[in-house]
Design an enzyme around this catalytic site. Sequence first.
Site, PDB file in Angstrom:
ATOM      1  N   CYS A   1       0.814  -1.222   0.000  1.00 30.08           N
ATOM      2  CA  CYS A   1       0.000   0.000   0.000  1.00 30.08           C
ATOM      3  C   CYS A   1       0.844   1.267   0.000  1.00 30.08           C
ATOM      4  O   CYS A   1       0.316   2.351  -0.140  1.00 30.08           O
ATOM      5  CB  CYS A   1      -0.950   0.000   1.194  1.00 30.08           C
ATOM      6  SG  CYS A   1      -0.128   0.328   2.766  1.00 30.08           S
ATOM      7  N   CYS A   3       2.821  -3.822   5.694  1.00 30.03           N
ATOM      8  CA  CYS A   3       2.138  -3.451   6.929  1.00 30.03           C
ATOM      9  C   CYS A   3       1.825  -4.717   7.724  1.00 30.03           C
ATOM     10  O   CYS A   3       1.316  -5.697   7.178  1.00 30.03           O
ATOM     11  CB  CYS A   3       0.799  -2.779   6.626  1.00 30.03           C
ATOM     12  SG  CYS A   3       0.947  -1.164   5.896  1.00 30.03           S
ATOM     13  N   CYS A  34      -3.586  -1.808   6.119  1.00 30.52           N
ATOM     14  CA  CYS A  34      -3.019  -1.910   4.776  1.00 30.52           C
ATOM     15  C   CYS A  34      -4.143  -1.861   3.726  1.00 30.52           C
ATOM     16  O   CYS A  34      -4.064  -1.116   2.750  1.00 30.52           O
ATOM     17  CB  CYS A  34      -2.241  -3.217   4.672  1.00 30.52           C
ATOM     18  SG  CYS A  34      -1.123  -3.314   3.272  1.00 30.52           S
TER      19      CYS A  34
END
Lengths: 371, 295
Positions: free
Chosen positions: B248, B270, B276
């Site tokens: 992301c 993440c 995320c």
Amino acid sequence: MAYVAIKGGAKAIEGSKLAYDFLRSRQGEGSQPLDTSTIENQLRLLHSRVISEGGVYHPKLASLAIKQAQGDTLEAAFALRAYRSTMPRLAETEAMDTSRMRITRRISSAFKDIPGGQMLGATTDYHLRLMRMELLDESAEAFMAISRSWFDGLDVAQIPDTFPKVLEGLRQQGLLAEAPHNPHQDLPFDITREPLIFPVPRSAALATMTRSEQGSLLALAYSNMRGYGDIHPTVAELRVGFVPVMLPHPISGKPMEIGEVEITECEVVAMYESDEQGGKPSFTLGYGACFGHNEVKAISMAILDRSLQKGMQGTPSNPSEDPEFVLLHIDGIDSMGFCTHYKMPHYVTFQSDMDRLRATQSKQAAEDQKS
Amino acid sequence: MNDEHFGFLDEYAKKEVRRATLKAVAIPGYQVPYSSREMPMGRGFGTGGLQLTLALIGRGETLKVIDQGSDDSVNAVNLRSFIEMTCPGIHTTCRTEQADLIQSRHRIPEKPLREDQLLVLQVPYPDALVVVEASEDKRKLLHGEADYSRLLVKLYEDIVKFSEITISHRYPTRINNHYVIDPSPIPRWDVPKLHQSPALILLGAGREKKIYAVPPYTQAIPLAFEDVPFRVEDFSDEQGQRRSCVRCGCNSSFLDEYVDSATGEQVYRCSDSDWCNQQLELQRRVEEVVEVANG
């Protein structure tokens, strides 16, 4: 990618459950599902162990637990304990009177001649551990013949139900201190309703040990026998049998028998100590009792009970005398749960560990360069 | 499992957990002993958190379960489906902002929690003093006297030996200027989220049979020295640039590090999967707006 490994949890769990169950059936065609009554009766010592560690006297569910756990004692005891969590406690019995035990076995190593005599009962103590090849292919007829011939030549009416307790004799001779107090006046500590906060009363220690994992209990008791301790126990009496459980009648209030539980009970006599109040020195006692037929457990528990009492009086001089060490490490459900949890992911904490190691390494490298 | 009643545990057990919880909230950071029941999953798999959740959740409420930052990992799935099975009428979600109650192992969500939310953390070792004192009896005295000198000595010895405090996760944290708690094995990254948290944070240790709390808007200060301050995990690369999530692109979250099995490259993502996903969704929306604007 590696990330995938922790995803799709629900499907993975379902598949794993199927695989676990499938393995029960791998005997193949012609095999029969295991009958729970067979487990209770033919694997009776395994059953005893599970019912004792599970801490609920429910013979039928204990067999089911063994069946579904595919014979893993820890798993089976675990299922029984979890079942217990769903049940409210409805009543409390009086302390059980084990002198009324319907005895199937009782021996004493302290006295050759005990009132009522030694009763070997069912034991493997004097078996030659040779393979009994004939059991590999046992016919149903031969198996049934065993039970048919059981009462042959016995006068059943002559067999006594119970026997006096061996220790009573020692008490009468003044070799053993009087029982410390009337157990009926002192409510026992209920480890299923109260957490252990040290120091704990002896009843809490006994309750913890009676549900403990047999191997853990044996290991700690063995350490005491081998030299990390000084108990020098003698088995005054080891008895196996059925004890009536009494509850007050809901209307009349009079105690009435609601059933019986099979238990193993052991009393050991240990090194004598002088009385603190300056009285005569006398032998000390250790006590063990558990559900089912578990002699190793009852003896180990009696030894540890004695060593814990010793440790509580002064400063523990070895692990088996330290109540925190013994009582917090012998529960099979607690210890297996924590052991198996290491199989779960620890990505986050390991990431944090790596961060510290890298920071430490780079600090060190920077310092090495300076010098 | 068909005749179980709401919340698996019998009512006495749930009542006891609630009473211990009230005491824990009243004495921030104090470890309240309770007679933890056996749950049908392993001790050490989150049975302490589970007992709190089962005792506190009610019909109509929404639950989120996290393990290692993910709602999808095996243990989170298992706990969530057990709670769904035994608590008919509750809802579950993966979205942090939708949850009334969040049970978590090893992480506090990246998204800040609100006053009306409750965070339950699963705890393997409740006592921060256990690294310096093995006996619980003695530890109780030290806590009572707020004597944490031996912990500070441990931190000091770390600095002498390694020039760094080596405690990575479960960083000892002082609550309301008295009790030092083990904040559960959350990374240091999550420790500052305990401080003045709008949400009530409850910590449950099933195997060790303790419940404790960081009540809302309470001081939670990690132990440190004036000249060696508390530090969170560092995610900067060799050039000192903050690494970002390959999925992301977020460069402000706690990252999981792993090796891409296709390229052999070390990549970061993440740890909080819901965070995320939401970052990705935000980007998509921004792109849509930009597209519309560009006509």
